[in-house]
Design an enzyme around this catalytic site. Structure first.
Site, short mmCIF file in Angstrom:
data_model
loop_
_atom_site.label_atom_id
_atom_site.label_comp_id
_atom_site.label_asym_id
_atom_site.label_seq_id
_atom_site.Cartn_x
_atom_site.Cartn_y
_atom_site.Cartn_z
N GLY A 178 55.60 41.27 31.75
CA GLY A 178 55.60 40.59 33.12
C GLY A 178 55.08 39.61 33.43
O GLY A 178 55.05 38.49 32.66
N LYS A 210 38.13 46.94 40.92
CA LYS A 210 38.29 45.73 41.79
C LYS A 210 39.76 45.78 42.50
O LYS A 210 39.48 45.35 43.63
CB LYS A 210 38.16 44.49 41.30
CG LYS A 210 38.99 44.21 39.97
CD LYS A 210 40.10 43.40 40.42
CE LYS A 210 40.97 43.14 39.24
NZ LYS A 210 42.13 42.46 39.36
#
Length: 388
Positions: free
Chosen positions: A39, A233
């Site tokens: 990706g 996060k």
């Protein structure tokens, strides 16, 4: 097809057949790298690695990159297009990966000769990939995970590095950091953190493999801390995007980031008491949190979600806005919520809990401030106040 460097390497370094006439000094033990994933971030990782293998005598030049095969609108296979153009035309268009990067749509073939495996796929696919690789990799292989996320099982949460070790029986380091892939692809300066368990030498080898003048890598002995920073996060980035979409301003966003960092640290230490405070001040910690809350895909989609009043699902927004890339924050929020619910920790983590409930439509986007500002009830988990 991109040219193969295998024959060149074999001729130069492994020509000493039995009784052959090549000096012993040429019979170097060379490492072969495969990137499992292609990706946006996987392609950038391959570019970084390929630029170094050309200059490191202990590595084969060629870097194999496993591609989940797709058909492009032109009718060409993605792997063929990558090898023809030396670009990932779908996920990283316009960026040359290096002539020594070779795309391979066959997973088993891609990993067969590699002793250094770089895993960089959406985390929800990793268990299936690991099952396919059992018995197919070299016994002396080392792994590193660039994957943000976790698997939640009945017995509790399982980090991706642990999943790789359990399924494949190999050591696994991690690499996390303030790493928006498109910026690294055009060689803007960035940092990253390698987390390792015991073997500092292999950590230093990973640093050599990734480190460039524009991508500075350091190592810390804290796999769980580094990996959880990279994972958690993304939940905070969803919260930051909601704040942006509601146009609440920079003060509110800063408050959400502070609360998020506090919950990241608390959750990490409750799960793994060995996690080091200092890890949160590495690139994988506060730096990654800041950049993801300012410019990552999770923030971007959450902003759109809030602007639409929560009326369009994250699945719909992901399909429309990310061109085949995957959100991690929404699924990670769900997985963390399951852990919090099972262990009775929901009230300890108002931000994490609220993000998930907004994502599934149980609460409106405006709840991100109304609920996240609540003071955690420390009494729920003995001694937890020290983590906040």
């Amino acid at each position: 097809m991109a040219r193969s460097f295998e024959e060149t390497n074999n001729n130069n370094h492994f020509a000493a057949a039995a009784g052959g006439g090549v000096e012993d000094e040429t019979t170097l033990v060379m490492s072969k790298v495969t990137v499992v994933g292609s990706g946006n971030w996987g392609s950038v990782a391959a570019k970084l690695i390929a630029s170094n293998t050309l200059n490191l005598d202990s590595f084969h030049d060629e870097v194999s990159m496993w591609v989940f095969e797709e058909m492009l609108p032109t009718g060409e296979k993605l792997s063929d297009a990558i090898n023809r153009t030396n670009e990932n035309v779908k996920y990283l268009p316009g960026i040359k990966l290096g002539q020594n990067v070779v795309a391979n749509p066959d997973l088993e073939s891609a990993v067969r000769d590699a002793n250094m495996l770089v895993f960089v796929t959406p985390h929800q696919f990793m268990e299936g990939i690991c099952r396919r690789l059992v018995g197919k990799i070299r016994e002396d292989a080392e792994a590193i995970s660039l994957i943000k996320g976790m698997e939640v099982k009945k017995e509790g949460p399982c980090m991706i590095s642990s999943l790789i070790t359990e399924h494949l029986g190999i050591n696994c380091c991690v690499l996390m950091g303030a790493n928006i892939a498109n910026e690294i692809a055009v060689e803007k300066f960035s940092e990253a953190t390698v987390g390792y368990r015991k073997n500092k030498e292999i950590a230093e080898e990973w640093v050599r493999l990734f480190n460039t003048p524009y991508f500075m890598v350091s190592a810390v002995q804290d796999v769980e801390g580094v990996e959880l920073c990279g994972t958690l996060k993304n939940i905070v980035a969803i919260a930051a995007g909601l704040v942006d979409g509601l146009e609440m301003g920079n003060n509110t966003k800063a408050a959400i980031m502070r609360i998020g960092l506090r919950e990241m640290k608390a959750f990490s230490k409750l799960l793994f008491p060995s996690v080091k405070d200092s890890t949160f001040f590495e690139s994988c910690g506060v730096a990654d949190l800041i950049t993801t809350c300012l410019g990552g895909r999770n923030r971007k989609c959450a902003e759109a979600f809030a602007r639409n009043g929560g009326k369009r699902s994250f699945d719909e927004l992901e399909a429309e806005m990310l061109q085949g890339q995957k959100l991690q924050g929404v699924s990670t929020a769900k997985e963390v919520y399951e852990v919090l619910s099972h262990r009775g920790w929901l009230e300890l983590f108002p931000l994490f809990s609220t993000v998930h409930e907004i994502c599934i439509g149980r609460l409106p986007p405006t709840a991100i401030v109304e609920y996240s500002e609540h003071t955690p009830k420390f009494s729920l988990v003995g001694g937890s106040a020290q983590f906040f």
